[in-house]
Design a protein around this motif. Structure first.
Motif, PDB file in Angstrom:
ATOM      1  N   ARG A  61      -8.957  -1.583  -2.332  1.00 17.62           N
ATOM      2  CA  ARG A  61      -8.588  -2.085  -1.008  1.00 17.62           C
ATOM      3  C   ARG A  61      -9.338  -3.379  -0.695  1.00 17.62           C
ATOM      4  N   ARG A  90      -6.622   1.692  -7.560  1.00 14.38           N
ATOM      5  CA  ARG A  90      -6.341   0.948  -6.328  1.00 14.38           C
ATOM      6  C   ARG A  90      -7.640   0.449  -5.713  1.00 14.38           C
ATOM      7  N   LEU A 124       0.830  -1.200   0.000  1.00 13.28           N
ATOM      8  CA  LEU A 124       0.000   0.000   0.000  1.00 13.28           C
ATOM      9  C   LEU A 124       0.866   1.251   0.000  1.00 13.28           C
ATOM     10  N   VAL A 167      -2.482  -3.640  -1.409  1.00 11.87           N
ATOM     11  CA  VAL A 167      -3.632  -3.168  -2.170  1.00 11.87           C
ATOM     12  C   VAL A 167      -3.660  -3.865  -3.530  1.00 11.87           C
TER      13      VAL A 167
END
Length: 279
Positions: free
Chosen positions: A269, A267, A203, A250
C-alpha cells in the motif's frame, strides 16, 4: 577552315558532355552505400561500435538477434538464432544521419567479433551511455549494500506452497525507490522464476470491470532473481524510479514460476511507500 573549326567545336561539346556524365556517375557511385560483410554465430556475441548513438535498426530476418548493449547508445550486439541462418541483411541509422548496411552470414567461428565503424578518436571511450545511465554503478553499489541490511518491515509477506516472498525494507535516495526483497524456498524442489513483475492496479476490482495495470519498469535488480534453490533464502534489491500510489490503488509485486503453479502476489500500500527510509 570553317569546317575544321566546326568539327573541333563539336568535339569539345561532345567531350564536355561525356565528362559531365562521368562526373554524375562518380557522384552516384559515391552516394551508394556499399554493404559490409559480417559473419555471426550462435555461441559468441558480435559487437558493432558506432561513432554516434543508434537510432534505427532493421533486420532482414528474425533469425538475426540484435540488441543495444545495456545502457549504451552506440553499441549493437548480434547473434544468430540458429546455425541454419540464411544470408540476410541488417540496416542501421545513427544519430548523425549515417546509414550503415551489412550482409549477414552464419559462420560457426568468426575470425573477428568486434567492429569499430566510422571515425575513432584516440583515447575516447568506446561506449556512449544514455542520459542518466552514468549513475548505474552507484545504483548497483547501493543496492548491494541494502541487500545485507536487517529487516525493517515485517508485515509485507506472502506464501504459496512453501515459497515465500517478503519485502524487508523500502528506501529512497536521489528519486529512486529501493525495495529490499527476500525470496525463500522451504521445499525440496528448486523454484525457477518465469516472471517478476511490478505494477500498480486497482485495490478492489468490481465484477465485470477490467483492471488497468500500470507497469513499473525496474532500473536495476541486484541479486539472483532467476532461481531459488531448495531449502534456501536469498535477497534481491529492486530499484525503481520514485512513485506514489493513487487512492484506491495498490503496488503489486508478482512472481510466477516457470512450468509450475507456485505463483505469488505481494500487495504494498501507499502508506508503506511514503514512509520509505531516506538514505
Amino acid at each position: 577552315m570553317r569546317k575544321c573549326v566546326w568539327m573541333i567545336v563539336c568535339m569539345i561539346v561532345f567531350l564536355s558532355g561525356q565528362w559531365a556524365q562521368a562526373q554524375n556517375l562518380i557522384t552516384e557511385i559515391r552516394a551508394k552505400v556499399i554493404p559490409m560483410n559480417l559473419e555471426i554465430t550462435t555461441q559468441k556475441t558480435t559487437n558493432l561500435i558506432f561513432p554516434y548513438p543508434v537510432k534505427s535498426v532493421d533486420r532482414g530476418s528474425a533469425e538475426v538477434l540484435v540488441q543495444k548493449a545495456k545502457g549504451v547508445e552506440n553499441i549493437l550486439q548480434l547473434k544468430a538464432a540458429s546455425d541454419t541462418l540464411k544470408e540476410t541483411n541488417l540496416t542501421v541509422v545513427t544519430a548523425d544521419g549515417t546509414l550503415y548496411s551489412f550482409i549477414i552470414r552464419f559462420l560457426a567461428s568468426p575470425a573477428q567479433l568486434n567492429f569499430s565503424l566510422g571515425k575513432v578518436i584516440a583515447q575516447t571511450p568506446w561506449a556512449i551511455f544514455a542520459a542518466g545511465d552514468n549513475n548505474e554503478a552507484k545504483i548497483n553499489d547501493l543496492a548491494t549494500q541494502l541487500s545485507h541490511k536487517k529487516r525493517i518491515v515485517s508485515s509485507l509477506r506472502t506464501w504459496n506452497n512453501a515459497i515465500g516472498l517478503r519485502c524487508n525494507g523500502i528506501y529512497v535516495k536521489d528519486d529512486i525507490l529501493y525495495f529490499q526483497m527476500e525470496l525463500e524456498n522451504k521445499s525440496a524442489i528448486n523454484y525457477t522464476v518465469d516472471q517478476l513483475r511490478f505494477y500498480i492496479q486497482d485495490l478492489k476490482r468490481a465484477k465485470r470491470t477490467a483492471s488497468q495495470q500500470v507497469q513499473m519498469q525496474p532500473m536495476e535488480i541486484t541479486g539472483n532473481a532467476t532461481v531459488i534453490g531448495s531449502n534456501s533464502v536469498q535477497n534481491i534489491v529492486v530499484a525503481i524510479p520514485k512513485f506514489t500510489i493513487p487512492d484506491q490503488k495498490v503496488f503489486m509485486v508478482e512472481m510466477l514460476e516457470k512450468d509450475g503453479g507456485r505463483n505469488l502476489l505481494l500487495r504494498i500500500r501507499n502508506s508503506y511507500v511514503i514512509r520509505a527510509n531516506v538514505l
